[in-house]
Design an enzyme around this catalytic site. Structure first.
Site, PDB file in Angstrom:
ATOM      1  N   SER A 236       0.841  -1.188   0.000  1.00 52.15           N
ATOM      2  CA  SER A 236       0.000   0.000   0.000  1.00 52.15           C
ATOM      3  C   SER A 236       0.882   1.246   0.000  1.00 52.15           C
ATOM      4  CB  SER A 236      -0.904  -0.037   1.236  1.00 52.15           C
ATOM      5  OG  SER A 236      -0.948   1.218   1.856  1.00 52.15           O
ATOM      6  N   LYS A 237       0.502   2.179  -0.880  1.00 55.80           N
ATOM      7  CA  LYS A 237       1.307   3.398  -1.024  1.00 55.80           C
ATOM      8  C   LYS A 237       1.379   4.146   0.288  1.00 55.80           C
ATOM      9  CE  LYS A 237       0.544   4.719  -5.672  1.00 55.80           C
ATOM     10  NZ  LYS A 237      -0.345   5.450  -6.524  1.00 55.80           N
ATOM     11  N   ARG A 238       0.302   4.075   1.045  1.00 56.03           N
ATOM     12  CA  ARG A 238       0.265   4.844   2.278  1.00 56.03           C
ATOM     13  C   ARG A 238       0.914   4.130   3.449  1.00 56.03           C
ATOM     14  NH1 ARG A 238      -5.189   5.564   2.826  1.00 56.03           N
ATOM     15  NH2 ARG A 238      -5.377   5.095   0.624  1.00 56.03           N
ATOM     16  N   LYS A 239       0.705   2.809   3.530  1.00 52.49           N
ATOM     17  CA  LYS A 239       1.179   2.122   4.736  1.00 52.49           C
ATOM     18  C   LYS A 239       2.561   1.499   4.590  1.00 52.49           C
ATOM     19  CE  LYS A 239      -3.429   0.848   6.098  1.00 52.49           C
ATOM     20  NZ  LYS A 239      -4.056  -0.200   5.313  1.00 52.49           N
TER      21      LYS A 239
END
Ligand code: GLU
Length: 478
Positions: A236-239
Site C-alpha cells: 500500500s502506497k500509504r502504509k
C-alpha cells in the site's frame, strides 16, 4: 522491451522491479529497453512527477536505450487508430450517460454496459463516446510466458469505452497503439494489468484487420507476480515504504537494491542469493518467474545491504558514505537528513581511520553518522536511560570510571593496552569485561552500542577520553 509507468511523483518499488526484469531481459537478448511515460491523465501530467521515475532508474543503473517518450505527445497516433477502428466498425458511438446505463442494467446478470448503442449507428458528436464492440461469443487467449495460456471469455467483457466524449483516448488503446508503433516484442509488466490485456489483444487484432493500418505481430506477454507486505496484502502506497527514493536516502546501495529486487518473483539457479548484476543478466529467465505473490521483505533487503556494504573496499565504503557524513563534499545529498556535526567539527582524516570500525556494523549508510558522532562532537548527546543504568545508578559503574580515569592517564595508548587495562580494572572489583565496558562506553560515546570500544578510544585520543570520563562523573553527581 519497455517500461510504461504512469507518473506518480516517486518511483514505486513495483515499478523498479518491473523495470529491472525488462532491463535484464533486454540486456540478455541484446534488445532495446524503452522508457515511455504514460502521462495522458491530465492531473498527473506534471514535470516533477516524471522526474521521480527517471531519477530512480538512473540511481538503480537501469539506463534506458530510448526515451523518455511521453504518451501525451503521441496523441495524434492514438486518435488515428481510433478513427481507423471506428471506420472499420470495431468502435461505435454511444451517447448513454452513466445514469441511463445504471438504470437500464440494474439487476442484469452481466454487469456493465448492455450494448444499447451497438446498432444505432449514431453519428459522432461531442456527446458521444466510442466503445469497442466486444465479440458476443468466443474467447481471447493471452499467451503469457510466465503463466501459460490464459483464456478470457468474451461474454465477461462489456463493450468498453476507448475514447471518451471529450476526446480523451483511454489507456487500453493508447497503450496498445504505442506498443505497436514502438514495435515492442515483449510486454513484461505487473499482474494487476492482466485484466486489461485481453482488451489490448482484441484491439491489436482489430487494428491488424483495419485496411489503413499496418499489421504488426502480437507481442509476447509476461505478467509479474504482485509485491505484497508481511500480511500478504498488496503493497500500500500509504502504509508500506514503497518509494525507491526513500531507500536511496536511507543509504541502501543501488547494487544491493537491484540484487534484492531481482529476487522478487525470480530466483537464481544456485543456492547463493547474492548475485552480481552480470550474473543476473546471464541467468535471468522469464520462464523461471514465479506465479505467486512476492513478499517485499525490508528486513531481508536490509540484511543484504549490510552484506554489500561489508563487501566494499575501505575506499569504496568511505566514498559511498560521503553524502551521509560530509554532505558538503558531495554533489548529491540524501533529502531530509542532517549530519549531527558542522563542517568545522568533522575531521575527514579521522573519519577515514574510523570507517573500518563501522563498515562492519552498519546495514545502511544512513546509520553511520549516529554511530560515529562521538568522534566529532565535544558534547555527545546522552542516552539518559543507558547512562542511569550503567553509571549514575550503578556504584560499580562509577567506581570503575574513577579507576579508569587513573589508569588511563598513564597506560600505553593503544587498543590492546586499553583492553588489558580495562579487563584488570574490572576484575579488581569483580566485573567481567562486558560489564566493565558498558559504563566506559556510555561515558565516552553517550550510549551503550557502537563501534569496537578500545579501537575507538585509541582513535579518539587520551585527552578526549579522560575529559569524557571526568564529565560523566560530574554528570552522575560524584
Ligand atoms: N501505465 C500503465 C501503468 O503504469 C501501464 C503499464 C504497462 O502497460 O506496462 O499501470
Amino acid at each position: 522491451m519497455r517500461i510504461a509507468p504512469s507518473p506518480t511523483g516517486f518511483m514505486h518499488v513495483g515499478t523498479a522491479r518491473t523495470a529491472l526484469f525488462n532491463w535484464l531481459f533486454a540486456h540478455q537478448r541484446g534488445g532495446v529497453f524503452i522508457l515511455r511515460i504514460e502521462d495522458t491523465d491530465a492531473e498527473r501530467n506534471r514535470d516533477e512527477w516524471r522526474e521521480g521515475i527517471i531519477t530512480g532508474l538512473h540511481w538503480l543503473g537501469l539506463d534506458f536505450d530510448e526515451g523518455p517518450f511521453l504518451q501525451s505527445e503521441l496523441l495524434p497516433e492514438h486518435v488515428a487508430a481510433a478513427e481507423a477502428l471506428f471506420a472499420n466498425g470495431y468502435l461505435y458511438a454511444c451517447d448513454c450517460t452513466r445514469e441511463q446505463v445504471d438504470e437500464r442494467t440494474m439487476g442484469n446478470d452481466k454487469p456493465g454496459y448492455d450494448g444499447f448503442c451497438r446498432d444505432r449507428n449514431l453519428v459522432r458528436t461531442e456527446l458521444t463516446a466510442l466503445r469497442f464492440r466486444v465479440p458476443d461469443e468466443g474467447v481471447t487467449i493471452v499467451h503469457d510466458i510466465i503463466r501459460g495460456d490464459i483464456t478470457f471469455a468474451h461474454d465477461s467483457y462489456e463493450d468498453f469505452i476507448v475514447v471518451r466524449s471529450n476526446g480523451v483516448v483511454l489507456y487500453p488503446l493508447a497503450n496498445a497503439v504505442d506498443d505497436r508503433s514502438m514495435t515492442i516484442t515483449h510486454i513484461i509488466r505487473g499482474e494487476d494489468l492482466l485484466p486489461t490485456t485481453p482488451k489490448q489483444v482484441m484491439m491489436w487484432e482489430a487494428l491488424n484487420h483495419c485496411e489503413e493500418v499496418e499489421s504488426v505481430p502480437h507481442p509476447h506477454y509476461a505478467h509479474l507476480p504482485m509485491l505484497v507486505n508481511e500480511q500478504r496484502k498488496k503493497l500500500s502506497k500509504r502504509k508500506d515504504p514503497v518509494a525507491v527514493e526513500s531507500y536511496r536516502d536511507q543509504g541502501y546501495l543501488p547494487e544491493a537494491f537491484v540484487n534484492y529486487l531481482a529476487l522478487l518473483g525470480w530466483s537464481p539457479r544456485g543456492e547463493e542469493e547474492i548475485v552480481p548484476r552480470a550474473t543476473l543478466i546471464e541467468q535471468f529467465r522469464l520462464e523461471d518467474v514465479s506465479h505467486s505473490p512476492a513478499f517485499f521483505d525490508v528486513k531481508k533487503l536490509t540484511h543484504m545491504n549490510g552484506e554489500y556494504i561489508r563487501a566494499l573496499s575501505l575506499e569504496e565504503f568511505i566514498e559511498a558514505a560521503t553524502p551521509w557524513v560530509a554532505p558538503w563534499s558531495s554533489e548529491w545529498k540524501p533529502s531530509d537528513r542532517e549530519v549531527p556535526w558542522t563542517q568545522e567539527q568533522f575531521d575527514p582524516e579521522l573519519f577515514n581511520r574510523v570507517a573500518h570500525l563501522v563498515q562492519e556494523r552498519v546495514t545502511t549508510l544512513g546509520e553511520i553518522a549516529a554511530m560515529v558522532s562521538f568522534f566529532f562532537l565535544d558534547h555527545v548527546p546522552f542516552d539518559d536511560a543507558a547512562f542511569d543504568k550503567t553509571v549514575a545508578n550503578d556504584d560499580a559503574g562509577t567506581t570503575l570510571l574513577k579507576l579508569a580515569l587513573d589508569a588511563y592517564a598513564s597506560v600505553e595508548w593503544n587498543a590492546n593496552a586499553l583492553h588489558e587495562s580495562t579487563l584488570q580494572l574490572g576484575e579488581s572489583i569483580g566485573l567481567a569485561l562486558r560489564k566493565s565496558q558498558a559504563p566506559i562506553r556510555c561515558a565516552i560515546t553517550g550510549t551503550t552500542v557502537g563501534p569496537p570500544l578500545f579501537e575507538s578510544m585509541e582513535l579518539l585520543g587520551r585527552e578526549a577520553v579522560l575529559e569524557r570520563l571526568r564529565g560523566a562523573l560530574v554528570r552522575a553527581g560524584v
